[in-house]
Design a protein around this motif. Structure first.
Motif, short mmCIF file in Angstrom:
data_model
loop_
_atom_site.label_atom_id
_atom_site.label_comp_id
_atom_site.label_asym_id
_atom_site.label_seq_id
_atom_site.Cartn_x
_atom_site.Cartn_y
_atom_site.Cartn_z
N ARG A 22 -4.20 2.55 2.41
CA ARG A 22 -3.33 3.53 3.08
C ARG A 22 -4.14 4.51 3.92
O ARG A 22 -3.80 4.82 5.05
CB ARG A 22 -2.52 4.30 2.03
N GLU A 57 -3.66 4.86 7.88
CA GLU A 57 -2.92 6.02 8.37
C GLU A 57 -3.77 7.13 8.94
O GLU A 57 -3.29 7.92 9.75
CB GLU A 57 -2.05 6.59 7.24
N TRP A 85 0.78 -1.23 0.00
CA TRP A 85 0.00 0.00 0.00
C TRP A 85 0.81 1.28 0.00
O TRP A 85 0.28 2.36 -0.21
CB TRP A 85 -1.09 0.03 1.07
N THR A 86 2.12 1.19 0.20
CA THR A 86 2.93 2.39 0.08
C THR A 86 3.20 2.73 -1.38
O THR A 86 3.10 3.88 -1.80
CB THR A 86 4.26 2.23 0.83
N SER A 95 4.34 -2.91 4.16
CA SER A 95 3.00 -2.33 4.13
C SER A 95 2.17 -3.09 3.10
O SER A 95 1.84 -2.55 2.06
CB SER A 95 3.08 -0.84 3.78
#
Lengths: 259, 129
Positions: free
Chosen positions: B54, B58, B25-26, B98
């Protein structure tokens, strides 16, 4: 990010890499900022001084002795990765995830545009051995996509290699846990790859975090100290100094005295 | 068969499974895929699901404090459409990564509760072996 910009022609794939992939070449592609290892034309590993290696990424998971043992026993045969799994040190999927993370991370720097000459050393194999080979085309595409992604966030590529320093904001925007760790190390000396290494994280994660933080004004990249800016003077001053024409100097003097 | 592929093949055995992917996901990169690509294009599907993952991982609304030091704050994200389910399950690794599993299910044939439990199990076994 759209597929239209990437296209089928894959302009991201350099002619040399395309040819090596087509010839199913085995060896190491050496560039200024990193190395790509090919096996039968597929990318099996990548390394770059700017990207933490597998040993750094897996430092908490696999102690130094574990690496040493694997290296001693399987290194000469180029099968360290296989050995780590077969000996129960790492799970299959775990190694693959870490390996792919490290591969794409280093490839991003190794395939950076315009980073000097490219050489290929035939027959060279990496000690890790194949874990999960990736096509050269996919690696090149992904490097281009990452560059575009970073530029969408904050279109200043110099941010990736400059020392970053945290800004004191009156009303700082909320940051993620990952960004907080990055901010703590943004001391005006460390570059994003330095920060990534210190944190044991993929460099690309840190590049993303730094670009987002820069866009939010939470970090800046300090410029080199160049001393006081040179005072701009009209171009004719230089001409005068090189021209010993007495008449011109006299005219100048007269003009100054008339002020 | 490798760890990632074996994991995706198992995910595809769930009733109603149409596609499965393991995505970072980064970066938005699919590290592995099986079955169909949601939306027809695998690269776009990975990038779009990564953005969603993400956000959930986050943003403070879902992950208070940006996530604590230990463990992922969010376990999974579920999207329900008129015809399908999309289940995103975060993979917890011992190192900095991630990644998440994205399972696309046909809503008529799929069983969301079962899929959620199985995907959690698969995500764990992917890194524990």
């Amino acid at each position: 990010m759209s597929t239209a910009t990437l296209g089928d022609a894959s302009p991201s794939l350099s002619p040399m890499l395309a040819r090596l992939a087509e010839e199913r070449a085995t060896g190491a592609l050496l560039r200024d900022h990193g190395t790509l290892y090919l096996l039968d034309g597929q990318v099996v590993h990548a390394e770059s001084p700017a990207a933490p290696g597998l040993d750094v990424l897996l430092a908490d998971r696999l102690p130094r002795e574990g690496w040493q043992e694997a290296f001693d026993r399987a290194g000469p045969y180029g099968r360290v990765g296989r050995f780590l799994v077969d000996s129960g040190r790492l799970a299959d999927g775990e190694l693959e995830l870490a390996h792919l993370g490290a591969l794409f991370d280093a490839a991003y720097f190794a395939l950076a545009p315009g980073s000097g000459p490219t050489r290929f050393r035939h027959g060279v194999a990496h000690w890790l051995g194949p874990v999960r080979p990736v096509s050269a085309r996919l690696v090149a595409r992904e490097c281009l996509r990452r560059r575009e992604l970073l530029d969408t966030l904050w279109p200043y590529p110099d941010t990736d290699s400059s020392p970053v320093v945290r800004e004191d904001l009156d009303a700082p925007a909320p940051v993620t846990r990952r960004q907080r760790d990055v901010l703590d190390l943004a001391d005006g000396t460390r570059t994003p790859p330095d920060i990534a290494r210190a944190l044991g994280r993929p460099a690309f994660h840190t590049l993303i975090d730094v670009r987002r933080l820069a866009a939010a004004g939470a970090v800046t990249t300090p410029r080199e100290e160049t001393g006081p800016a040179p005072v701009a003077v009209p171009r004719w001053v230089a001409d005068v100094s090189q021209d010993p024409d007495i008449a011109l100097l006299r005219r100048l003097r007269n003009a100054l005295e008339a002020l | 068969m490798s760890g990632i592929d074996a994991c995706l093949v198992e995910a595809m055995q769930l009733p109603g499974a149409r596609g499965a992917a393991l995505v970072d996901w980064t970066s938005g990169l699919a590290l592995g895929t099986a079955g169909e690509a949601a939306g027809g294009d695998g690269e776009t599907a990975a990038a779009e699901s990564a953005e969603l993952a993400r956000m959930a991982a986050e943003h403070g609304t879902f992950a208070p404090g940006g996530g604590q030091d230990k463990g992922l704050p969010v376990e999974d994200v579920i999207i329900t459409t008129r015809t399908d389910y999309h289940l995103l399950r975060y993979v917890e690794t011992s190192f900095e990564s991630s990644v998440f599993l994205h399972l696309w299910l046909d809503r008529d044939q799929g069983n969301l509760a079962l899929a959620r439990l199985r995907l959690a199990d698969l995500a764990e076994r992917l890194v524990l072996g």
